[in-house]
Scaffold this motif. Structure first.
Motif, PDB file in Angstrom:
ATOM      1  N   SER A  99       1.009  -1.023   0.329  1.00 12.40           N
ATOM      2  CA  SER A  99       0.344   0.114  -0.202  1.00 12.40           C
ATOM      3  C   SER A  99       1.176   1.406   0.142  1.00 12.40           C
ATOM      4  N   ASP A 100       2.309   1.320   0.538  1.00 11.85           N
ATOM      5  CA  ASP A 100       2.552   2.539   0.910  1.00 11.85           C
ATOM      6  C   ASP A 100       3.371   2.510  -0.119  1.00 11.85           C
ATOM      7  N   SER A 101       3.698   0.878  -1.465  1.00 11.18           N
ATOM      8  CA  SER A 101       4.624   1.719  -2.780  1.00 11.18           C
ATOM      9  C   SER A 101       3.430   1.927  -3.532  1.00 11.18           C
ATOM     10  N   TYR A 102       2.190   1.985  -3.083  1.00  8.00           N
ATOM     11  CA  TYR A 102       1.222   3.315  -4.385  1.00  8.00           C
ATOM     12  C   TYR A 102       0.957   3.817  -3.802  1.00  8.00           C
ATOM     13  N   LEU A 103       1.071   4.883  -2.533  1.00 11.28           N
ATOM     14  CA  LEU A 103       0.820   5.329  -1.946  1.00 11.28           C
ATOM     15  C   LEU A 103       1.481   6.633  -2.420  1.00 11.28           C
ATOM     16  N   SER A 104       2.751   6.135  -2.358  1.00 14.45           N
ATOM     17  CA  SER A 104       4.169   6.884  -2.947  1.00 14.45           C
ATOM     18  C   SER A 104       3.804   7.600  -3.813  1.00 14.45           C
ATOM     19  N   LEU A 105       3.363   6.386  -5.519  1.00 19.89           N
ATOM     20  CA  LEU A 105       2.927   6.947  -6.635  1.00 19.89           C
ATOM     21  C   LEU A 105       1.707   8.239  -6.741  1.00 19.89           C
ATOM     22  N   CYS A 106       0.605   7.512  -5.851  1.00 21.11           N
ATOM     23  CA  CYS A 106      -0.053   8.397  -5.816  1.00 21.11           C
ATOM     24  C   CYS A 106      -0.223   9.945  -5.241  1.00 21.11           C
ATOM     25  N   LYS A 107       0.815  10.661  -4.571  1.00 20.76           N
ATOM     26  CA  LYS A 107       0.973  11.177  -4.167  1.00 20.76           C
ATOM     27  C   LYS A 107       1.860  11.464  -5.506  1.00 20.76           C
ATOM     28  N   ASP A 139      -8.851   1.500 -12.379  1.00 24.82           N
ATOM     29  CA  ASP A 139      -8.975   0.101 -11.539  1.00 24.82           C
ATOM     30  C   ASP A 139      -9.185   0.061  -9.868  1.00 24.82           C
ATOM     31  N   ALA A 140      -9.804  -0.039  -9.449  1.00 23.42           N
ATOM     32  CA  ALA A 140     -10.091  -0.070  -7.910  1.00 23.42           C
ATOM     33  C   ALA A 140      -9.504  -1.093  -7.268  1.00 23.42           C
ATOM     34  N   ILE A 141      -8.457  -1.672  -7.473  1.00 27.17           N
ATOM     35  CA  ILE A 141      -7.901  -2.174  -6.687  1.00 27.17           C
ATOM     36  C   ILE A 141      -6.506  -1.927  -6.311  1.00 27.17           C
ATOM     37  N   ALA A 142      -5.397  -0.593  -6.306  1.00 25.88           N
ATOM     38  CA  ALA A 142      -4.971  -0.195  -6.179  1.00 25.88           C
ATOM     39  C   ALA A 142      -4.761   1.216  -5.529  1.00 25.88           C
ATOM     40  N   PRO A 143      -4.859   1.408  -4.422  1.00 28.34           N
ATOM     41  CA  PRO A 143      -5.116   2.869  -3.201  1.00 28.34           C
ATOM     42  C   PRO A 143      -5.300   3.630  -4.261  1.00 28.34           C
ATOM     43  N   CYS A 144      -4.512   4.652  -5.083  1.00 22.53           N
ATOM     44  CA  CYS A 144      -4.627   5.497  -5.508  1.00 22.53           C
ATOM     45  C   CYS A 144      -5.584   5.842  -6.563  1.00 22.53           C
ATOM     46  N   GLY A 145      -6.057   4.026  -6.935  1.00 21.67           N
ATOM     47  CA  GLY A 145      -7.348   4.380  -8.198  1.00 21.67           C
ATOM     48  C   GLY A 145      -8.423   4.732  -6.990  1.00 21.67           C
ATOM     49  N   GLU A 146      -8.760   4.879  -5.236  1.00 20.26           N
ATOM     50  CA  GLU A 146     -10.016   4.582  -4.808  1.00 20.26           C
ATOM     51  C   GLU A 146      -9.870   6.296  -4.216  1.00 20.26           C
ATOM     52  N   LEU A 147      -8.586   6.813  -3.608  1.00 18.37           N
ATOM     53  CA  LEU A 147      -8.294   7.676  -2.243  1.00 18.37           C
ATOM     54  C   LEU A 147      -9.068   8.196  -1.316  1.00 18.37           C
ATOM     55  N   THR A 148      -9.360   8.675  -0.207  1.00 19.10           N
ATOM     56  CA  THR A 148     -10.345   8.583   1.078  1.00 19.10           C
ATOM     57  C   THR A 148     -10.268   7.110   1.692  1.00 19.10           C
ATOM     58  N   GLU A 193     -17.062   4.783   0.974  1.00 22.12           N
ATOM     59  CA  GLU A 193     -17.469   5.708   0.388  1.00 22.12           C
ATOM     60  C   GLU A 193     -16.964   6.120  -1.278  1.00 22.12           C
ATOM     61  N   THR A 194     -15.745   4.883  -1.878  1.00 24.83           N
ATOM     62  CA  THR A 194     -15.169   5.327  -2.941  1.00 24.83           C
ATOM     63  C   THR A 194     -16.618   4.079  -3.510  1.00 24.83           C
ATOM     64  N   ILE A 195     -17.102   2.833  -3.100  1.00 19.52           N
ATOM     65  CA  ILE A 195     -18.386   2.308  -3.670  1.00 19.52           C
ATOM     66  C   ILE A 195     -19.796   3.362  -4.487  1.00 19.52           C
ATOM     67  N   GLY A 196     -19.327   4.013  -3.102  1.00 21.04           N
ATOM     68  CA  GLY A 196     -20.924   4.816  -3.499  1.00 21.04           C
ATOM     69  C   GLY A 196     -20.183   6.631  -3.840  1.00 21.04           C
ATOM     70  N   LYS A 197     -18.914   7.057  -4.131  1.00 18.75           N
ATOM     71  CA  LYS A 197     -18.906   7.786  -5.117  1.00 18.75           C
ATOM     72  C   LYS A 197     -19.242   6.896  -6.719  1.00 18.75           C
ATOM     73  N   ALA A 198     -18.694   6.019  -6.758  1.00 17.34           N
ATOM     74  CA  ALA A 198     -18.526   5.449  -8.198  1.00 17.34           C
ATOM     75  C   ALA A 198     -19.540   5.919  -9.352  1.00 17.34           C
ATOM     76  N   GLU A 199     -19.814   5.918 -10.422  1.00 12.89           N
ATOM     77  CA  GLU A 199     -21.257   5.713 -11.123  1.00 12.89           C
ATOM     78  C   GLU A 199     -21.521   4.555 -11.254  1.00 12.89           C
TER      79      GLU A 199
END
Lengths: 447, 447
Positions: A122-130, A153-162, A166-172
């Motif tokens: 998760s930290d690796s992906y969070l670094s990409l996200c930042k 692709d919602a498997i990576a943390p940055c695909g979701e952010l918070t 909430e993410t499930i709710g935000k996606a159309e």
């Protein structure tokens, strides 16, 4: 009805539609690496072919996203603090630790090692996200581009952010890479569509040398063996056990393997660094598929009705194989404890007992007999969200509630407060009456 | 994408498919009367056109099932103890009592009258049901016919035979006559498909005289008024109030009504015994639709994006209108208390406030922009069940459980029994130890 052919025509109809209707849109993609990218790319290529402008966010550390292999897609590259080697190493460590060291029951019980593995991943992906969101130049460019839809692709943390809810709710719209040929039926919301197997295609002819090898198997046919792209470090002992078992069967075997050639390798087995898996599974000589249970491979086997031997390694592969076993189309083996006789028995069972083939063919029937092809449904809903700036009519209104509203805690709280107030008033009144009349009565009596 | 046209091509493809693939099947139909039959007939005609053999069970008391109007369908008629007049009377009494006498809140609270109404309605249908299953000749004939699928309108008790939960569990596939343009999204099982509006078609030209009347409305356009086929007994007072309100608006009005012509009828209003409702709602001059909220009419209005004034009478009409009001495409009026100013205000609001038209057009967009047309989906799943003798992969396995298994009472019972046994043993052991050592110790001490 020849449903298989129906979508071809649909495709022709839809290919030109985005130009004709002036509904060509701009798609921004937050992708994922390895097999996830291969699957996502099928949808992106289709969108690009229909005339949409598809822009993929590409971290400089990316392992699989090769702009040269995807000439129809635009890539928006940006620098990252991680290098390509850092990310590759993080992924491989994540997978190898999960395969070899996490306790087998850790999905049900707490495992500190599993938590550690997820945190580092998760930290690796969070670094990409930042690196993405703090890149002001990139953000400004993206904002100015006025995209019509973000496809993530919602498997990576940055695909979701918070949070997840909430993410499930935000996606159309949610496109899920499975269907009722793989999973068991359960209730689902209207803004979720099951598009598993969207990448399956009719088999293309094999390279000549491979076709000659397959044909040389005669009536016995061939077995296809692949544990996916992520597994490279099999012990020599394990590789020898596998090679020995494969050498005992009358079938020819195509084995995707890039370790040291095992000593026990039989003359019926050939090792390949890469296999045209879909084309092989669609070959009429293929009798069985030995797989790690990744969703892409499982769906290719379902698509062509090939029975499986599942050796799940990590992630949802255990689930996928468990489903296939429950549906009678696979035998499951344990990667850590596998012996040569385990594999030999499983191969003999799956190839010789006709029920495995029958069940796999039934799954193939279910998969191919749908009102509309999974890829066409996936494209339809992405285009729908672009056309109409969302799909609000499919989203339950429960998403608009806060957690205390969702559990009716505000209503319960209000009612409890009333009960408390009324109880308080009743007790106070009773005490008042008691003091006023009973005590006064006593006092008067005493006087 | 011009989705509206896509299914036409699909239809052409599928029209011949059943002949080509040799998958022509035999369909047995348990139908229902009135608007339910009109809706069901759309699917049956389509099945017959595709080459399937469709046999409709027709009680001699049937009111709406006219073999001459459905030359492509086979009718299996059988004698019933009820006459056509008996059944018609039972239906009309049921509807009229519900409209005029059931307390308005009876859907939420218990009403002895509502229960009585349902019991009498149910008895009529049960009698038809008994006449069917006790007719040995008919039953033998049906059994010998070896049908591939039973397609039943589940609103009538005989369409179900035994409890509601059992019936839901038995059916391979449920086709629900609504969609998320009408209802609000909620979780649903994979063996349920929402095919609301399957009967909607492009508008055909109106009869010349009617077209002339519509055109004479100029820029004001027309209002279409119909309370369906079941309402005949409106009081003269109510009819006069309605006619007065209709006379005040600048639009021309087409009113489906077969009572005495009201004294207050304006020159802008014409009364008809029957209206080509779908063609009128699809006419570009139509501004608003006054409706009782039956699903067929609601869907025609949604299909063409016409705002509504709902005057719900019975059954699910109250729900339908409540949905349309919540989605901003309708104003609701109370049939029992309606005054002339209520109707006039509602007409002015719906015609002059553009939000009603905008919301109705959005529902029309949702309705027409689906991956596949509702009628094609309905036909697909009926054909699927015929092709594969069921659709087991879409049915949750919970249907196979008994009620005590469903609620895990067997597991809870087993665990409780163990707790009881262990508690009993622990207490017994403690007592034994107490008696053996403590009492013996005391005895010895005393001695």
């Amino acid at each position: 009805m020849p449903v298989k052919w129906m979508p071809l025509l649909l495709l022709l109809l839809q290919m030109t539609c985005c130009f004709r209707s002036g509904n060509c849109g701009k798609v921004l993609v937050w992708p994922m690496e390895y097999s996830h990218w291969l699957n996502l790319k099928i949808i992106l290529d289709e969108l690009a072919q229909r005339g949409h402008e598809v822009t993929v966010l590409r971290p400089s550390a990316s392992i699989f996203l090769d702009p040269q292999k995807s000439p129809d897609l635009k890539f928006e590259s940006f620098p990252t603090s991680l290098s390509k080697d850092d990310l590759d190493e993080a992924f491989r460590w994540f997978v190898n630790t999960w395969i070899n060291e996490i306790p087998r029951d850790s999905c049900l019980s707490y495992s500190p090692l599993l938590q550690n593995v997820f945190e580092i991943y998760s930290d690796s992906y969070l670094s990409l996200c930042k690196d993405t969101v703090s890149n002001k130049q990139l953000m400004t460019k993206l904002q100015k581009s006025k995209f019509d839809v973000l496809f993530s692709d919602a498997i990576a943390p940055c695909g979701e952010l918070t949070t997840l809810a909430e993410t499930i709710g935000k996606a159309e719209m949610w496109l899920i890479r499975s269907y009722w040929d793989l999973e068991f039926p359960r209730p689902t919301l209207p803004n979720v569509d099951y598009v598993g197997g969207l990448h399956c295609k009719p088999a293309k002819p094999l390279p000549k040398e491979m076709e000659d090898f397959v044909q040389s198997s005669g009536e016995h046919g061939v077995v296809v063996f692949s544990l996916g792209s992520m597994v490279s470090n099999m012990t020599e002992e394990k590789a020898n056990a596998i090679a020995w078992a494969l050498a005992q069967i009358p079938q020819k075997v195509l084995w995707r393997f890039d370790g040291k050639t095992p000593d026990t390798l039989g003359p019926n087995t050939r090792i390949f660094k890469w296999l045209p898996q879909n084309d092989l599974l669609g070959h009429p000589k293929t009798k069985a598929f030995v797989t790690h249970g990744g969703a892409n491979g499982i769906y290719e086997a379902i698509h062509f009705g090939i029975p499986m031997i599942g050796i799940p390694l990590f992630g949802e592969q255990h689930d996928n194989i468990a489903y296939m076993v429950a549906k009678g189309a696979a035998v499951a083996l344990n990667f850590r404890t596998i012996t040569r006789s385990d594999l030999l028995n499983a191969l003999e069972a799956v190839i010789e007992n006709p029920s495995y083939k029958e069940n796999a063919m039934w799954l193939s029937t279910i998969h191919n007999d749908q009102p509309m092809k999974p890829l066409d449904r996936a494209i339809f809903w992405i285009e729908f969200v672009m056309r109409h700036k969302g799909a609000k009519h499919l989203r339950p209104l429960a998403y608009n509630l806060t957690w205390y509203q969702y559990y009716s805690l505000d209503v319960i709280g209000f009612l409890l407060a009333w009960v408390a107030v009324i109880t308080f008033l009743v007790i106070k009144s009773c005490l008042f009456i008691y003091q006023k009349f009973v005590k006064t009565g006593k006092k008067m009596k005493n006087e």
